[in-house]
Scaffold this motif. Structure first.
Motif, PDB file in Angstrom:
ATOM      1  N   ASN A 189       0.857  -1.179   0.000  1.00 53.85           N
ATOM      2  CA  ASN A 189       0.000   0.000   0.000  1.00 53.85           C
ATOM      3  C   ASN A 189       0.900   1.239   0.000  1.00 53.85           C
ATOM      4  O   ASN A 189       1.179   1.845   1.034  1.00 53.85           O
ATOM      5  CB  ASN A 189      -0.907  -0.007   1.223  1.00 53.85           C
ATOM      6  CG  ASN A 189      -2.065   0.965   1.074  1.00 53.85           C
ATOM      7  OD1 ASN A 189      -2.301   1.477  -0.017  1.00 53.85           O
ATOM      8  ND2 ASN A 189      -2.771   1.223   2.152  1.00 53.85           N
ATOM      9  N   ALA A 190       1.373   1.614  -1.174  1.00 49.99           N
ATOM     10  CA  ALA A 190       2.455   2.584  -1.291  1.00 49.99           C
ATOM     11  C   ALA A 190       2.023   3.999  -0.930  1.00 49.99           C
ATOM     12  O   ALA A 190       2.724   4.708  -0.216  1.00 49.99           O
ATOM     13  CB  ALA A 190       3.016   2.561  -2.704  1.00 49.99           C
ATOM     14  N   LEU A 191       0.874   4.420  -1.434  1.00 51.06           N
ATOM     15  CA  LEU A 191       0.407   5.782  -1.187  1.00 51.06           C
ATOM     16  C   LEU A 191      -0.843   5.731  -0.316  1.00 51.06           C
ATOM     17  O   LEU A 191      -1.919   5.385  -0.791  1.00 51.06           O
ATOM     18  CB  LEU A 191       0.117   6.502  -2.511  1.00 51.06           C
ATOM     19  CG  LEU A 191       1.308   6.649  -3.472  1.00 51.06           C
ATOM     20  CD1 LEU A 191       0.884   7.354  -4.741  1.00 51.06           C
ATOM     21  CD2 LEU A 191       2.450   7.392  -2.807  1.00 51.06           C
ATOM     22  N   THR A 192      -0.699   6.073   0.939  1.00 53.06           N
ATOM     23  CA  THR A 192      -1.813   5.918   1.877  1.00 53.06           C
ATOM     24  C   THR A 192      -2.643   7.180   2.026  1.00 53.06           C
ATOM     25  O   THR A 192      -3.777   7.126   2.485  1.00 53.06           O
ATOM     26  CB  THR A 192      -1.282   5.507   3.248  1.00 53.06           C
ATOM     27  OG1 THR A 192      -0.321   6.478   3.689  1.00 53.06           O
ATOM     28  CG2 THR A 192      -0.604   4.141   3.180  1.00 53.06           C
ATOM     29  N   ASN A 193      -2.096   8.332   1.653  1.00 50.85           N
ATOM     30  CA  ASN A 193      -2.859   9.568   1.761  1.00 50.85           C
ATOM     31  C   ASN A 193      -4.063   9.514   0.831  1.00 50.85           C
ATOM     32  O   ASN A 193      -3.971   9.072  -0.313  1.00 50.85           O
ATOM     33  CB  ASN A 193      -1.968  10.764   1.426  1.00 50.85           C
ATOM     34  CG  ASN A 193      -2.706  12.084   1.525  1.00 50.85           C
ATOM     35  OD1 ASN A 193      -3.321  12.525   0.567  1.00 50.85           O
ATOM     36  ND2 ASN A 193      -2.668  12.693   2.697  1.00 50.85           N
ATOM     37  N   SER A 194      -5.200   9.991   1.294  1.00 54.44           N
ATOM     38  CA  SER A 194      -6.443   9.867   0.526  1.00 54.44           C
ATOM     39  C   SER A 194      -6.392  10.623  -0.793  1.00 54.44           C
ATOM     40  O   SER A 194      -7.036  10.228  -1.770  1.00 54.44           O
ATOM     41  CB  SER A 194      -7.630  10.365   1.366  1.00 54.44           C
ATOM     42  OG  SER A 194      -7.443  11.729   1.749  1.00 54.44           O
ATOM     43  N   GLU A 195      -5.646  11.727  -0.843  1.00 49.74           N
ATOM     44  CA  GLU A 195      -5.552  12.485  -2.094  1.00 49.74           C
ATOM     45  C   GLU A 195      -4.671  11.749  -3.104  1.00 49.74           C
ATOM     46  O   GLU A 195      -5.045  11.558  -4.260  1.00 49.74           O
ATOM     47  CB  GLU A 195      -4.985  13.884  -1.821  1.00 49.74           C
ATOM     48  CG  GLU A 195      -5.946  14.809  -1.104  1.00 49.74           C
ATOM     49  CD  GLU A 195      -7.219  15.045  -1.897  1.00 49.74           C
ATOM     50  OE1 GLU A 195      -7.128  15.334  -3.104  1.00 49.74           O
ATOM     51  OE2 GLU A 195      -8.306  14.904  -1.315  1.00 49.74           O
ATOM     52  N   LEU A 196      -3.484  11.313  -2.656  1.00 51.21           N
ATOM     53  CA  LEU A 196      -2.567  10.640  -3.567  1.00 51.21           C
ATOM     54  C   LEU A 196      -3.097   9.277  -3.995  1.00 51.21           C
ATOM     55  O   LEU A 196      -2.847   8.834  -5.125  1.00 51.21           O
ATOM     56  CB  LEU A 196      -1.197  10.472  -2.906  1.00 51.21           C
ATOM     57  CG  LEU A 196      -0.427  11.778  -2.668  1.00 51.21           C
ATOM     58  CD1 LEU A 196       0.869  11.505  -1.932  1.00 51.21           C
ATOM     59  CD2 LEU A 196      -0.149  12.494  -3.966  1.00 51.21           C
ATOM     60  N   SER A 197      -3.849   8.624  -3.130  1.00 55.19           N
ATOM     61  CA  SER A 197      -4.357   7.300  -3.474  1.00 55.19           C
ATOM     62  C   SER A 197      -5.425   7.351  -4.558  1.00 55.19           C
ATOM     63  O   SER A 197      -5.841   6.309  -5.068  1.00 55.19           O
ATOM     64  CB  SER A 197      -4.914   6.596  -2.231  1.00 55.19           C
ATOM     65  OG  SER A 197      -6.021   7.302  -1.697  1.00 55.19           O
ATOM     66  N   LYS A 198      -5.853   8.558  -4.948  1.00 50.83           N
ATOM     67  CA  LYS A 198      -6.791   8.677  -6.065  1.00 50.83           C
ATOM     68  C   LYS A 198      -6.162   8.196  -7.376  1.00 50.83           C
ATOM     69  O   LYS A 198      -6.871   7.878  -8.328  1.00 50.83           O
ATOM     70  CB  LYS A 198      -7.261  10.121  -6.218  1.00 50.83           C
ATOM     71  CG  LYS A 198      -8.151  10.613  -5.081  1.00 50.83           C
ATOM     72  CD  LYS A 198      -8.496  12.087  -5.229  1.00 50.83           C
ATOM     73  CE  LYS A 198      -9.359  12.573  -4.066  1.00 50.83           C
ATOM     74  NZ  LYS A 198      -9.650  14.022  -4.153  1.00 50.83           N
ATOM     75  N   MET A 199      -4.828   8.168  -7.416  1.00 48.50           N
ATOM     76  CA  MET A 199      -4.132   7.682  -8.604  1.00 48.50           C
ATOM     77  C   MET A 199      -4.113   6.163  -8.661  1.00 48.50           C
ATOM     78  O   MET A 199      -3.713   5.577  -9.671  1.00 48.50           O
ATOM     79  CB  MET A 199      -2.686   8.187  -8.619  1.00 48.50           C
ATOM     80  CG  MET A 199      -2.533   9.680  -8.778  1.00 48.50           C
ATOM     81  SD  MET A 199      -0.799  10.151  -9.032  1.00 48.50           S
ATOM     82  CE  MET A 199      -0.083   9.713  -7.449  1.00 48.50           C
ATOM     83  N   LYS A 200      -4.513   5.503  -7.567  1.00 45.71           N
ATOM     84  CA  LYS A 200      -4.343   4.064  -7.446  1.00 45.71           C
ATOM     85  C   LYS A 200      -5.514   3.296  -8.041  1.00 45.71           C
ATOM     86  O   LYS A 200      -6.659   3.667  -7.860  1.00 45.71           O
ATOM     87  CB  LYS A 200      -4.193   3.687  -5.969  1.00 45.71           C
ATOM     88  CG  LYS A 200      -3.935   2.216  -5.718  1.00 45.71           C
ATOM     89  CD  LYS A 200      -3.754   1.962  -4.231  1.00 45.71           C
ATOM     90  CE  LYS A 200      -3.451   0.505  -3.970  1.00 45.71           C
ATOM     91  NZ  LYS A 200      -3.264   0.223  -2.537  1.00 45.71           N
ATOM     92  N   GLY A 201      -5.173   2.213  -8.736  1.00 43.30           N
ATOM     93  CA  GLY A 201      -6.204   1.343  -9.293  1.00 43.30           C
ATOM     94  C   GLY A 201      -6.567   1.748 -10.701  1.00 43.30           C
ATOM     95  O   GLY A 201      -6.984   2.868 -10.950  1.00 43.30           O
ATOM     96  N   ILE A 202      -6.380   0.865 -11.647  1.00 46.77           N
ATOM     97  CA  ILE A 202      -6.703   1.159 -13.040  1.00 46.77           C
ATOM     98  C   ILE A 202      -7.640   0.085 -13.555  1.00 46.77           C
ATOM     99  O   ILE A 202      -7.605  -1.059 -13.125  1.00 46.77           O
ATOM    100  CB  ILE A 202      -5.443   1.227 -13.916  1.00 46.77           C
ATOM    101  CG1 ILE A 202      -4.706  -0.132 -13.917  1.00 46.77           C
ATOM    102  CG2 ILE A 202      -4.504   2.325 -13.433  1.00 46.77           C
ATOM    103  CD1 ILE A 202      -3.589  -0.195 -14.916  1.00 46.77           C
ATOM    104  N   SER A 203      -8.504   0.479 -14.477  1.00 46.41           N
ATOM    105  CA  SER A 203      -9.428  -0.466 -15.104  1.00 46.41           C
ATOM    106  C   SER A 203      -9.218  -0.427 -16.606  1.00 46.41           C
ATOM    107  O   SER A 203      -9.196   0.644 -17.215  1.00 46.41           O
ATOM    108  CB  SER A 203     -10.881  -0.109 -14.776  1.00 46.41           C
ATOM    109  OG  SER A 203     -11.136  -0.274 -13.399  1.00 46.41           O
ATOM    110  N   VAL A 204      -9.041  -1.577 -17.186  1.00 47.59           N
ATOM    111  CA  VAL A 204      -8.847  -1.671 -18.631  1.00 47.59           C
ATOM    112  C   VAL A 204      -9.768  -2.737 -19.187  1.00 47.59           C
ATOM    113  O   VAL A 204     -10.208  -3.641 -18.472  1.00 47.59           O
ATOM    114  CB  VAL A 204      -7.380  -2.004 -18.987  1.00 47.59           C
ATOM    115  CG1 VAL A 204      -6.443  -0.897 -18.552  1.00 47.59           C
ATOM    116  CG2 VAL A 204      -6.965  -3.319 -18.348  1.00 47.59           C
ATOM    117  N   GLY A 205     -10.060  -2.611 -20.466  1.00 47.34           N
ATOM    118  CA  GLY A 205     -10.906  -3.611 -21.104  1.00 47.34           C
ATOM    119  C   GLY A 205     -12.129  -2.987 -21.736  1.00 47.34           C
ATOM    120  O   GLY A 205     -12.246  -1.767 -21.862  1.00 47.34           O
TER     121      GLY A 205
END
Length: 262
Positions: free
Chosen positions: A20-36
């Motif tokens: 869990n690299a970026l725990t701050n709520s603002e920075l974690s908005k970059m986390k998780g991608i969806s493709v397909g």
């Protein structure tokens, strides 16, 4: 400026799945991608998108058509089948084939591997060039998961081929280009084509030619050396946040170089 990105997982920064690299709520908005497709989307929770928010904050329009795991032949079809135009298409180059198809291909003697692989790459580059010329679409190629040597790119076309007015090689290898720009007195050589090749079942290596094993080991081991890994840590196969910033610097240098060429 409108930029359309094509390729594989090199668009994103990656951490291990349980980190869990970026725990701050603002920075974690970059986390998780969806493709397909709309019908099926695969979510990669350990991928971080830094390029889209940066580029859009600078006033650029971004379209991302990258999919983790794409072979270059799949990326080329994505470009050909996607009805979009942009100021530049930015394409991350991966090996023409991947996974089990590549594992099987590499069972050939080394001299056949080199010749046949380059022939496959020529075919894909020519298809991209045809598309670029027909649609007056500028395309920048960057070696990410693989290396695209300048001589291979050049050999795919005749001198003065009009397709080269729209199709450009931005970097044989992104990390080599970044490193050498900052280390003029201590440059590194470009790694081999199979620098990030891996095997789900390593027992397949028992069937490989001894010379093929030698060069595969050379390609992969060299790319694991410190001068490359510092741009990827803690991952070992994609740009980290620092590397992505330097990639943007490289990208806009190349855009400036080719913006007015025809």
């Amino acid at each position: 400026m409108k930029l359309a990105f094509y390729g594989d997982s090199w668009y994103w920064v990656w951490f291990t799945a349980n980190q869990n690299a970026l725990t701050n709520s603002e920075l974690s908005k970059m986390k998780g991608i969806s493709v397909g497709s709309k019908e099926f989307k695969e979510t990669f929770i350990n991928g971080y998108d830094i390029l889209t928010p940066l580029l859009t904050s600078w006033g650029h329009q971004v379209e991302n058509y990258c999919t983790p795991g794409n072979a270059f032949k799949v990326t080329v079809q994505d470009v050909l089948n996607q009805p979009t135009n942009s100021d530049f298409h930015v394409v991350y180059v991966s090996t023409v084939i991947r996974d089990t198809e590549l594992e099987e291909f590499l069972s050939k003697p080394w001299h056949q591997v080199k010749v046949h692989y380059n022939e496959m790459m020529y075919q894909q580059l020519q298809q991209l060039g045809d598309f670029a010329l027909e649609n007056k679409q500028k395309i920048l190629l960057f070696g990410g998961q693989t290396t695209l040597k300048q001589k291979v790119f050049d050999n795919a076309f005749e001198p003065n081929d009009p397709r080269l007015n729209y199709l450009y090689l931005g970097a044989e290898c992104i990390i080599t280009e970044i490193h050498n720009k900052l280390n003029i007195r201590n440059p590194i050589t470009t790694p081999g084509v199979f620098k990030l090749t891996n095997w789900a079942d390593k027992s397949v290596l028992d069937k490989y030619d001894a010379l093929t094993i030698h060069y595969l080991h050379e390609h992969t081991q060299y790319y694991q050396s410190e001068q490359f890994q510092k741009w990827m840590w803690p991952d070992s196969g994609h740009l980290n946040f620092n590397g992505q910033i330097h990639f943007l610097n490289l990208l806009f240098d190349k855009i400036q170089q080719y913006k007015y060429t025809l």
